[in-house]
Write a protein that holds these residues in place. Structure first.
Motif, PDB file in Angstrom:
ATOM      1  N   UNK A 157      60.000  86.698  -8.300  1.00 57.96           N
ATOM      2  CA  UNK A 157      60.416  85.657  -7.347  1.00 57.96           C
ATOM      3  C   UNK A 157      60.729  86.293  -5.981  1.00 57.96           C
ATOM      4  N   UNK A 158      60.240  85.735  -4.901  1.00 59.96           N
ATOM      5  CA  UNK A 158      60.519  86.323  -3.590  1.00 59.96           C
ATOM      6  C   UNK A 158      61.893  85.870  -3.114  1.00 59.96           C
ATOM      7  N   UNK A 159      62.367  86.519  -2.077  1.00 57.43           N
ATOM      8  CA  UNK A 159      63.714  86.209  -1.600  1.00 57.43           C
ATOM      9  C   UNK A 159      63.819  84.811  -1.009  1.00 57.43           C
ATOM     10  N   UNK A 160      62.692  84.301  -0.490  1.00 55.54           N
ATOM     11  CA  UNK A 160      62.777  83.007   0.183  1.00 55.54           C
ATOM     12  C   UNK A 160      62.839  81.838  -0.799  1.00 55.54           C
ATOM     13  N   UNK A 161      62.763  82.126  -2.087  1.00 53.61           N
ATOM     14  CA  UNK A 161      62.866  81.026  -3.044  1.00 53.61           C
ATOM     15  C   UNK A 161      64.266  80.965  -3.635  1.00 53.61           C
ATOM     16  N   UNK A 162      64.718  79.757  -3.820  1.00 57.42           N
ATOM     17  CA  UNK A 162      66.039  79.578  -4.427  1.00 57.42           C
ATOM     18  C   UNK A 162      65.938  78.529  -5.520  1.00 57.42           C
ATOM     19  N   UNK A 163      66.841  78.605  -6.459  1.00 54.47           N
ATOM     20  CA  UNK A 163      66.825  77.621  -7.546  1.00 54.47           C
ATOM     21  C   UNK A 163      67.152  76.253  -6.969  1.00 54.47           C
ATOM     22  N   UNK A 164      66.408  75.237  -7.355  1.00 57.60           N
ATOM     23  CA  UNK A 164      66.700  73.920  -6.803  1.00 57.60           C
ATOM     24  C   UNK A 164      66.699  72.819  -7.857  1.00 57.60           C
ATOM     25  N   UNK A 165      65.575  72.597  -8.490  1.00 54.99           N
ATOM     26  CA  UNK A 165      65.581  71.518  -9.479  1.00 54.99           C
ATOM     27  C   UNK A 165      65.701  72.100 -10.874  1.00 54.99           C
ATOM     28  N   UNK A 166      65.846  71.232 -11.846  1.00 56.36           N
ATOM     29  CA  UNK A 166      66.148  71.651 -13.203  1.00 56.36           C
ATOM     30  C   UNK A 166      65.173  72.701 -13.736  1.00 56.36           C
ATOM     31  N   UNK A 167      63.875  72.442 -13.625  1.00 55.04           N
ATOM     32  CA  UNK A 167      62.952  73.374 -14.272  1.00 55.04           C
ATOM     33  C   UNK A 167      61.981  74.025 -13.291  1.00 55.04           C
ATOM     34  N   UNK A 168      62.220  73.888 -12.001  1.00 50.42           N
ATOM     35  CA  UNK A 168      61.331  74.542 -11.051  1.00 50.42           C
ATOM     36  C   UNK A 168      62.148  75.201  -9.953  1.00 50.42           C
ATOM     37  N   UNK A 169      61.606  76.304  -9.442  1.00 47.16           N
ATOM     38  CA  UNK A 169      62.271  77.001  -8.348  1.00 47.16           C
ATOM     39  C   UNK A 169      61.517  76.647  -7.074  1.00 47.16           C
ATOM     40  N   UNK A 170      62.202  76.036  -6.128  1.00 48.47           N
ATOM     41  CA  UNK A 170      61.520  75.576  -4.922  1.00 48.47           C
ATOM     42  C   UNK A 170      61.606  76.607  -3.802  1.00 48.47           C
ATOM     43  N   UNK A 171      60.676  76.524  -2.848  1.00 41.74           N
ATOM     44  CA  UNK A 171      60.787  77.342  -1.637  1.00 41.74           C
ATOM     45  C   UNK A 171      62.014  76.845  -0.870  1.00 41.74           C
ATOM     46  N   UNK A 172      62.662  77.750  -0.163  1.00 39.09           N
ATOM     47  CA  UNK A 172      63.841  77.339   0.613  1.00 39.09           C
ATOM     48  C   UNK A 172      63.490  76.204   1.577  1.00 39.09           C
ATOM     49  N   UNK A 173      62.302  76.295   2.192  1.00 38.00           N
ATOM     50  CA  UNK A 173      61.909  75.280   3.186  1.00 38.00           C
ATOM     51  C   UNK A 173      61.725  73.889   2.574  1.00 38.00           C
ATOM     52  N   UNK A 174      61.579  73.825   1.251  1.00 36.14           N
ATOM     53  CA  UNK A 174      61.436  72.504   0.622  1.00 36.14           C
ATOM     54  C   UNK A 174      62.764  71.776   0.563  1.00 36.14           C
ATOM     55  N   UNK A 175      63.844  72.524   0.686  1.00 33.83           N
ATOM     56  CA  UNK A 175      65.159  71.909   0.448  1.00 33.83           C
ATOM     57  C   UNK A 175      66.026  71.861   1.707  1.00 33.83           C
ATOM     58  N   UNK A 176      65.505  72.338   2.834  1.00 34.90           N
ATOM     59  CA  UNK A 176      66.347  72.350   4.038  1.00 34.90           C
ATOM     60  C   UNK A 176      66.527  70.936   4.590  1.00 34.90           C
TER      61      UNK A 176
END
Ligand code: DLL
Length: 442
Positions: A1-20
């Protein structure tokens, strides 16, 4: 996993830009936009010429709304700069070239640096993930490989997501079916009409299309309707989501649809700034929710920065849902150059698809023929559409009448309807041609 990804939804890790937040996204857009217009102006003679002619300079872009002061780019511009005149980097920095088929005139050529390819793969992966695809899934990729961006674009995205890719490409439908049965993929990537071809061929072989291992489909590259989604989901027992893109702007993955909402593709606005303009009066930028022509400016591309590219795709911008900061696009009703004008009434193939699929006797296999009968000054539209297998002759006649009436009521056009035998119309291998213009050339 790269640094720009963060845990967001239950079963998927989203890109940070998806959640800003929207504010954060717009700040990012502005700084990237300021960079892109200056970069394009400095590196691509066409942009320098056009900006100078319009009397606008990159330093005039102080807020997002200032983008409207800048000139449009069209397919014609790319054709005139054929092959590499739009490239903003030296050729040795171009890692890959794709091109459109060029059915009308010269092909349009597009290029990518290594970073562009990485960004593209990331955005396709993001789109697939939104559509339900997960690392480890087997992905049957039936988009055409080659100069078309569909095959390789989808391939790289699925790999980047961590899937097992089956690079079958388009065509050879019997073989597609064998591999679907033997390899048991979870996901299929294809144009909606090609998936229909595959489903149809399965039925012919006595295979129930709902019985395969497939659970998800990510479909795009041509207009399709909610009715077609329903048809494919029921026939194949899958969840089908939309993916949108175009070569001039990147390829597939400019926008992707979330499986939990299935309410239109989210445009990945950290990489593309969309606008909607009045196709007939392009200086008018329309507000969110209003129908018009989609225009894109790239925010991060290196090899082929694209400023206010007129896509000719007709749609509208809607607020973000599953990815709140990123606006969605409504379904593409059609392309302004695919619009049939019949006695003053505008008509798109997708309208016929929508109406026809609500008539149970009719299949999704249809084509539109435009003719001008001898000695007449009026054009005639004939809808040729296949009946469903189980339908009788009497049923066909009633269905033809129903379709004709509904087109008259809902679109306002008078047309002929010919209900034809199942399997008699040409099948899709990729992007399906719906319109056959048989009128004498002027
Ligand atoms: O069709 C890229 C692509 C490949 C998109 C695979 C999705 C999946 P082009 O060949 O340059 O690129 O064609 C772009 O196709 O301007 C639209 O008119 C149409 N199109 C693409 N996706 C959709 C979609 C690829 N989801 C042109 N819905 C675009 C409706 C679409 N039309």
């Amino acid at each position: 996993m790269t640094q720009e990804t963060v845990a967001a939804t239950s079963d998927a890790v989203l890109d940070r830009e998806e959640t800003i937040s929207r504010d954060e996204l717009e700040a990012l857009q502005l700084s990237r936009l300021q960079h892109t217009v200056a970069y394009a102006y400095d590196r691509v003679p066409l942009y320098k010429r056009k900006f100078d002619e319009t009397g606008v300079h990159p330093t005039d872009l102080r807020e997002l709304a200032d983008l409207a002061k800048f000139p449009f780019t069209t397919k014609e511009d790319l054709r005139l700069e054929y092959p590499f005149g739009m490239f903003a980097v030296p050729q040795r920095e171009v890692a890959r070239i794709h091109a459109s088929s060029g059915t009308t005139g010269r092909a349009t050529v597009v290029g990518y640096t290594k970073k562009d390819l990485a960004d593209w793969a990331k955005l396709v992966a993001r789109s697939f993930r939104a559509s339900g695809v997960r690392p480890g899934m087997k992905v049957h990729n039936a988009y055409g490989y080659g100069l078309f961006t569909g095959g390789m674009g989808a391939h790289a995205g699925a790999e980047a997501l961590g899937c097992t890719v089956i690079p079958i490409s388009g065509g050879q439908t019997e073989r597609q079916i064998t591999l679907i049965q033997d390899f048991e993929p979870d996901v299929i990537l294809a144009t909606p009409t090609y998936l229909l071809t595959i489903a149809d061929a399965m039925v012919k072989q006595g295979i129930d299309p709902a019985s395969t291992s497939l659970k998800y489909a990510v479909l795009g590259a041509e207009p399709w309707t909610e009715e077609m989604r329903h048809e494919l989901e029921v026939t194949m027992n899958i969840k089908a989501c939309d993916i949108y893109g175009l070569s001039e702007v990147m390829g597939p993955g400019v926008a992707g649809e979330a499986v939990e909402t299935q309410d239109g593709s989210h445009i990945w606005e950290d990489h593309f700034r969309p606008e909607i303009i009045d196709a007939f009066n392009p200086s008018v930028v329309l507000g969110d929710g209003e129908h018009g022509e989609l225009v894109f400016t790239s925010l991060t591309k290196e090899a082929l920065p694209i400023i206010r590219y007129r896509t000719k795709d007709l749609t509208r911008l809607l607020p973000g849902t599953a990815r709140p900061a990123h606006r969605r696009m409504g379904r593409i009703t059609g392309r302004s150059d695919d619009m049939i004008i019949l006695r003053g009434v505008n008509l798109f193939p997708s309208q016929i698809e929508e109406i026809a699929l609500r008539i149970p006797e009719l299949s999704p296999h249809f084509q539109l023929e435009l003719t001008r009968p001898e000695g007449q000054r009026m054009d005639q539209l004939t809808v040729k559409i296949e009946r469903r297998e189980s339908v009788t002759l009497a049923g066909s006649a009633a269905a033809a009448k129903a379709l004709q009436q509904q087109i008259k009521i809902q679109v306002g056009s008078t047309c002929r309807v010919d209900v034809v035998e199942p399997g008699s119309l040409e099948r899709s291998n990729g992007k399906l041609r719906r319109i056959y213009d048989l009128r004498p050339k002027a």
